[in-house]
Write a protein that holds these residues in place. Structure first.
Motif, short mmCIF file in Angstrom:
data_model
loop_
_atom_site.label_atom_id
_atom_site.label_comp_id
_atom_site.label_asym_id
_atom_site.label_seq_id
_atom_site.Cartn_x
_atom_site.Cartn_y
_atom_site.Cartn_z
N GLY A 3 -101.41 64.21 42.83
CA GLY A 3 -101.34 62.78 43.15
C GLY A 3 -101.88 62.47 44.54
N PRO A 4 -102.06 61.16 44.83
CA PRO A 4 -102.63 60.76 46.11
C PRO A 4 -101.68 61.00 47.30
CG PRO A 4 -102.03 58.83 44.81
CD PRO A 4 -101.83 60.02 43.93
N ASP B 248 -109.23 57.96 37.38
CA ASP B 248 -108.80 57.92 38.79
C ASP B 248 -107.43 57.24 38.85
OD1 ASP B 248 -109.31 55.24 38.48
OD2 ASP B 248 -110.91 55.13 39.98
N PHE B 249 -106.87 57.12 40.04
CA PHE B 249 -105.51 56.57 40.15
C PHE B 249 -105.46 55.13 39.61
CE2 PHE B 249 -101.80 54.95 42.66
CZ PHE B 249 -100.85 55.84 42.19
N ALA B 250 -106.57 54.41 39.73
CA ALA B 250 -106.59 53.03 39.24
C ALA B 250 -106.44 53.01 37.72
CB ALA B 250 -107.89 52.35 39.65
N ARG C 33 -112.22 49.28 41.98
CA ARG C 33 -111.80 50.33 41.05
C ARG C 33 -110.77 49.81 40.04
NH1 ARG C 33 -112.22 56.06 42.45
NH2 ARG C 33 -113.32 56.37 44.40
#
Lengths: 331, 262
Positions: free
Chosen positions: B42-43, B103-105, B168
């Motif tokens: 994760g980020p 991606d996280f988005a 994004r």
């Protein structure tokens, strides 16, 4: 645990005018008082702790990777839930430990940056691959088992925040160890293929697990000072011996063979005697030449880089809305 | 209301109930499988922990629902038989749940649209005439409230964060929006479940989902994409190419070593 790589010795170089403070500090340690963040402490004590706690924190975070490798392939929904919870616990341990390190005046971001550029160490055990499902049981049983041996004495470490973090971590680790052993028991009582899988995992993880306790006492440069400061309470060899004594009967109960032809029980001493450890492998993995060093670091860097825009967005949002939050508070 | 005064209702067949419970259970399972793959990547550490929590909740819901489905079916299949020994065409999850993490988005948009649907569905199912389903829903709804807070919170931060995050998240929304058609378009089974008092009224779910999601989009400064008709519905067993790969990975061990315990 996970601190086998404490490197160069730190010689406390106290200026003469600090002699008295050093003496008082050592007297508090000798009286088993806890040292707290705002107390005076020698710089070398602070640096040793930062290095040790940060290594431990990094090990938890990197340690999420080899086990996380099997979350999507866990063979039952119950096992999947247990594994997710375990990997999540490790992330939680990383968080408390980074917080404990922060009480010594170093920011989490700085510590993480050191990990990502390859300057900070983490436990070499996580540079070994998880190749089969039995590796998940073996990590719980042996790796967490070894971690507990090292960590239980840390609950009495002289530095208060570290000791307190370790109390909670040890409870969770011992739960993980039991879960790992239970997984191994299921395999050992399963089909011939499952038993073979369990034996193969023990063969691959046994020696690296013994190396988790760090170099032999005769080669360990840190032990004496760390023991004087009560950061460490037992030597590497003492802890390794305890681990072997506890683990060999567990392997026997599983019907598995410990991959050490020289292993024997010395009835007079009441201990198992093990064959020689291949320290050249230990040093190679420590230097970066283990089977997965590159992959582990690459995975951490890639998560950090891929998450950059997300962290920037969160910061930008917080910045934009800080004004309105302040206005709301004032109003 | 006493049972005698209750209006006459059609009784749902076991086949219908089985299919319906699979729709719920498979959706939670597949979403948990997707989120589980993210753990450790994760980020930020905090997001790893939150995603782990959500994956665990969803997996817990899936286990209860698949076990219930197995009991309704009455052919001796337990949660694991249903999870590990069915092929893609027999899965009944919403196709949105099987979309890759991206991606996280994309992860956040997928979860947000799904969380809103699960939250409204379970809220309604807590009053289901099927007592077992109602009990599961009552527990799930509390979890789904937290999931929604997490995903909608991130939707807003990404939408109203930087230019990059806005771009994004808008792209993710454009990409995944077509799968919301399935969440909101009731088919014959949804209608029969509503009539029998087991499932929620589809119109109600649609209305509440719309209200909830529109408010979050507005706060995130995102425009709602145009709704397109998209009739390939996972809940009827018509999936995207992604599900087969997900199952190949998830089911590997029980398939390679059949008939043993783990």
């Amino acid at each position: 645990m996970y601190t086998q790589a404490l490197d160069a010795p730190q010689t406390p170089s106290a200026p003469t005018d600090e002699d008295e403070r050093l003496e008082r500090f050592q007297a508090r340690i000798d009286a088993d008082e806890k040292i707290e963040p705002k107390d005076w402490m020698p710089e070398a004590y602070r640096q040793t702790l930062i290095r040790q706690i940060a290594q431990h924190a990094h090990s938890e975070i990197v340690g999420m990777l080899p086990e996380g490798n099997w979350i999507t392939r866990a063979p039952s929904l119950r096992r999947k839930a247990v594994l997710i919870a375990k990997v999540q616990d490790e992330g939680g341990h990383g968080m408390y430990l980074y917080s404990a390190a922060e009480t010594l005046g170093v920011a989490r971001g700085e510590l993480v940056a050191q990990l990502l550029i390859g300057r900070a160490k983490y436990s070499s055990i996580f540079n070994y691959p998880t190749l089969t499902w039995a590796d998940i049981g073996t990590i719980g049983w042996l790796v967490d088992g070894a971690a507990i041996m090292n960590q239980i004495p840390l609950c009495r470490c002289s530095y208060g925040p570290y000791a307190r973090a370790m109390v909670r971590i040890c409870k969770e680790e011992s739960f993980h160890q039991r879960q790992g052993y239970e997984l191994m028991l299921t395999l050992a009582r399963g089909s011939a293929e499952q038993r073979a899988m369990a034996q193969d995992a023990l063969n691959r993880w046994w020696w690296p697990s013994l190396m988790m306790f760090g170099p032999s006492d005769t080669d360990s440069v840190h032990t004496a000072q760390s023991m004087r400061w009560k950061i460490k309470r037992f030597t590497n060899d003492e802890l390794r011996q305890r681990f072997i004594d506890a683990t060999v009967p567990q392997a026997e109960y599983l019907g598995l063979t410990v991959p050490d032809p020289e292993l024997r029980f010395d009835a007079a001493a009441g201990h198992y005697v093990h064959g020689p450890i291949d320290w050249s492998e230990f040093h190679a993995v420590l230097k970066g030449d283990g089977p997965c060093n590159r992959e582990r670091l690459a995975a951490r860097r890639s998560a950090h880089e891929a998450g950059r825009w997300v962290r920037e967005a969160a910061a930008a949002y917080a910045e934009k809305h800080a004004g309105s939050a302040r206005a709301a508070q004032a109003g | 209301m006493s049972p005698a005064a209750e209006p006459a209702r059609a009784t749902a067949s076991a086949e219908d109930r089985f299919e319906y419970v699979l729709r719920l259970g498979d959706t939670s399972l597949i979403a948990a499988q997707r989120l589980g793959a993210l753990l450790g990547h994760g980020p930020a550490l905090e997001e790893d922990l939150a995603i782990g929590n959500i994956a665990l909740d969803l997996l817990g819901q899936a286990r209860l629902l698949l076990a219930l489905a197995g009991r309704i079916e009455g052919r001796g299949r337990d949660e694991d038989a249903l999870a590990f020994l069915r092929d893609a065409g027999q899965f009944r999850n919403m196709a949105l749940a099987e979309q890759p993490d991206g991606d996280f988005a994309e992860t956040i948009v997928r979860q947000c649209l799904l969380d809103a649907w699960q939250l409204e569905t379970y809220e309604s199912l807590a009053g289901s005439r099927d007592r077992e389903l109602a009990d599961i829903a009552e527990k799930a709804v509390k979890e789904c409230r937290y999931h929604w807070r997490f995903s909608a919170g991130w939707l807003v931060r990404l939408g109203d964060g930087t230019t990059e995050s806005h771009t994004r998240v808008r792209a993710a929304l454009e990409k995944l929006w077509r799968f919301t058609d399935e969440l909101l378009s009731a088919d014959a089974l949804d209608a029969r479940m509503a009539v029998s008092g087991i499932g929620p009224a589809p119109a109600l779910i649609r209305e509440r989902w719309e209200t909830r999601v529109s408010a979050a989009l507005a706060e995130a400064k995102l425009e709602r994409p145009a709704q397109r008709h998209y009739p390939w519905h996972g809940k009827r067993g018509v999936h995207t190419e992604h599900l087969g790969h997900l199952l190949a990975e998830m089911q590997f061990l029980p398939r390679a070593y059949p008939g043993v315990s783990w």
